[in-house]
Every structure is written in C-alpha cells, then in structure tokens.
Write an enzyme that holds these catalytic residues in place. Structure first.
Site, short mmCIF file in Angstrom:
data_model
loop_
_atom_site.label_atom_id
_atom_site.label_comp_id
_atom_site.label_asym_id
_atom_site.label_seq_id
_atom_site.Cartn_x
_atom_site.Cartn_y
_atom_site.Cartn_z
N VAL A 71 144.09 65.04 77.54
CA VAL A 71 144.91 65.97 76.76
C VAL A 71 146.40 65.65 76.86
O VAL A 71 147.21 66.24 76.14
CB VAL A 71 144.67 67.44 77.19
CG1 VAL A 71 143.25 67.85 76.89
CG2 VAL A 71 145.02 67.65 78.66
N TYR A 159 151.26 76.51 87.79
CA TYR A 159 150.01 76.99 87.21
C TYR A 159 150.22 78.35 86.55
O TYR A 159 149.79 78.57 85.40
CB TYR A 159 148.94 77.07 88.30
CG TYR A 159 147.58 77.50 87.80
CD1 TYR A 159 146.74 76.59 87.18
CD2 TYR A 159 147.12 78.80 87.98
CE1 TYR A 159 145.48 76.96 86.73
CE2 TYR A 159 145.87 79.19 87.53
CZ TYR A 159 145.05 78.27 86.91
OH TYR A 159 143.80 78.65 86.46
N LYS A 163 149.79 79.09 82.53
CA LYS A 163 148.80 80.02 81.99
C LYS A 163 149.47 81.17 81.25
O LYS A 163 148.94 81.68 80.25
CB LYS A 163 147.90 80.53 83.12
CG LYS A 163 147.00 79.46 83.71
CD LYS A 163 146.09 78.83 82.66
CE LYS A 163 145.10 77.86 83.27
NZ LYS A 163 144.20 77.25 82.26
#
Length: 256
Positions: A71, A159, A163
């Site tokens: 990705v 993280y 998110k």
C-alpha cells in the site's frame, strides 16, 4: 443506482478485494466473504501468505487471484485493481485492513517509525480509496480503523494519529464518492490476532486488565469483526455511509 433495496445481509455473487487479507482481521473478513458466496482477492506483501489464503478461499468455493500488494506504492494498488478487473470485471467491495504499529514513547519515536505507521495505516488507505473509488461503478469501501482513533494510548502516537485520520478520511471519502460508492470504517477493540501475540491470552496481566474494563469480559475474535464487514458490504447497509462502527465489547476507556 436503483432506489430499490433489500434488507438482506449477504455478499453472495459479489467480488471483493481485501488488502491486508492474509492474516488477522483481514483474513477473517476475506474468508467470511467467501463463505457467504463472494469471489475474493486477499492480498498483502507476503507472497507465501497470499498463496496460502488463496487456497483457503478456493476451498470455500470462491474465485480468486494470487497477487501481492504494497500500500506504500501507487503502482502496486493500480495493479491490484487491474487484477480484480481481469478476474471479476472490477470490484464491488474494498476492505482496507493493512496495518503497522510502531511502539515507542513520542519522545523516542523516530521519523522512520512515525512515517511507516502514517504511510501504511493512513496514506495507504487513501491510495486505495483513490484508485478503487475512481474505478468502481458502485459498491462499498470498508476501512479498518481502531478504537485507538479516539483514545490516548501509551507508546502509540503514530498509530493513534493514523487511525484518527482514517476516520476523518472515511467521512470525507463518503461525501466525495456518494451516491454510488459507500465508505465506512470499523473500529475494533481488543482482538485476538497474531499481531497481538500472547498478550491477550487468558491468565496474562494484560488480559485481566482488559476483561476488568470490558462488560463482555473478554477480547473479540477476528470473526466477530468480519461479521460487521459482511453487513457493511451488503444491501442491508445501503443507506449507511461515512460511519465508524465501534466493536469493542463496551470497553471502558474513561481512565485513559
């Protein structure tokens, strides 16, 4: 799109691409789709896992293709769409489940750790939404976020930021791609996956702390997250877009 919709929770006869679909939550989603009658490409960077998961999908009756995807590379995502188009004539469902977790306090986190988490967890989702959103005639995009999007988690700055960004991206993409493509997110709580190692095993200190603050008194299985993905990909969710569905057993984060 037709205004006639059913309430059926099913992805039978649809085609799906699951990025990060060879382990953990992504793998459970890919297999759940196949069990429900969908054709599925489950992809990741690991050629061996791609082949292994493809065999499991075939055993469940799904048509699939073996293709790796990174990705962090636009060309890789473009090639993934081309594979879906060749195999199925396109894709009805995209699931973004690739993930990376850098563990370090923010005062010690390196640029490389920060960059990888943001690139994989957020920018990678953007890249896939851009390509598939442009090419899909209609369908559903499901981004795997986390309950950490709205929580303070020690040693997880990149993280949590990524998110949180996924949730914002989901809402914006839903507006951009409506009415033909729906875009939603799932926010799992604590899930027993290979990434978690043995930390969530019964009897561990971490597991005991989680159970104490979770009314359901346990962690989730990947299959419990997969059920939500089947719903969001189905006609039963035909008027659901721009949402983040939290599945955390009502975990109490008030002390965080």
């Amino acid at each position: 799109m037709s205004e006639t919709r059913t309430s059926t929770v099913s992805v039978a006869d649809r085609s799906a691409v699951v990025i990060g679909g060879t382990s953990g939550i992504g793998r459970a989603i890919a297999l759940a789709f196949a069990d429900d009658g969908a054709d599925v490409i489950a992809t990741s960077r690991d050629e061996g896992r791609v082949a292994e998961t493809a065999e499991e999908l075939r055993e469940r009756g799904a048509t699939t293709r073996e293709i790796t995807c990174n990705v962090r590379e636009n060309e890789s995502i473009e090639a993934l769409w081309d594979a879906a188009e060749e195999a199925f004539g396109g894709a009805d469902v995209l699931v973004n489940s690739a993930g990376s977790v850098a563990r370090a306090p923010i005062s010690e986190m390196t640029d490389e750790q920060w960059g990888q988490d943001i690139d994989v967890n957020l920018t990678g989702v953007f890249r896939a939404c851009r390509v598939f959103g442009r090419e899909m005639d209609e369908g559903s995009i499901i981004n795997i976020s986390s309950m950490s999007a709205g929580q303070a988690r020690e040693n997880r700055a990149a993280y949590c930021a990524a998110k949180s960004g996924v949730n914002g991206l989901t809402r914006a993409a839903a507006a951009d791609l409506a009415p033909d493509v729906r875009v939603n997110a799932i926010e799992p709580g604590f899930v027993k996956t290979p990434l978690a190692g043995d930390a969530f095993d019964e009897g561990t200190e971490t597991r005991a702390a989680i159970d104490e603050r979770t009314p359901m008194e346990r962690v989730a299985t990947p299959e419990e997250i997969a059920g939500a993905a089947v719903y969001l990909a189905s006609d039963a969710a035909s008027f659901t877009t721009g949402q983040a569905l939290k599945i955390d057993g009502a975990y109490d984060d008030s002390a965080l």
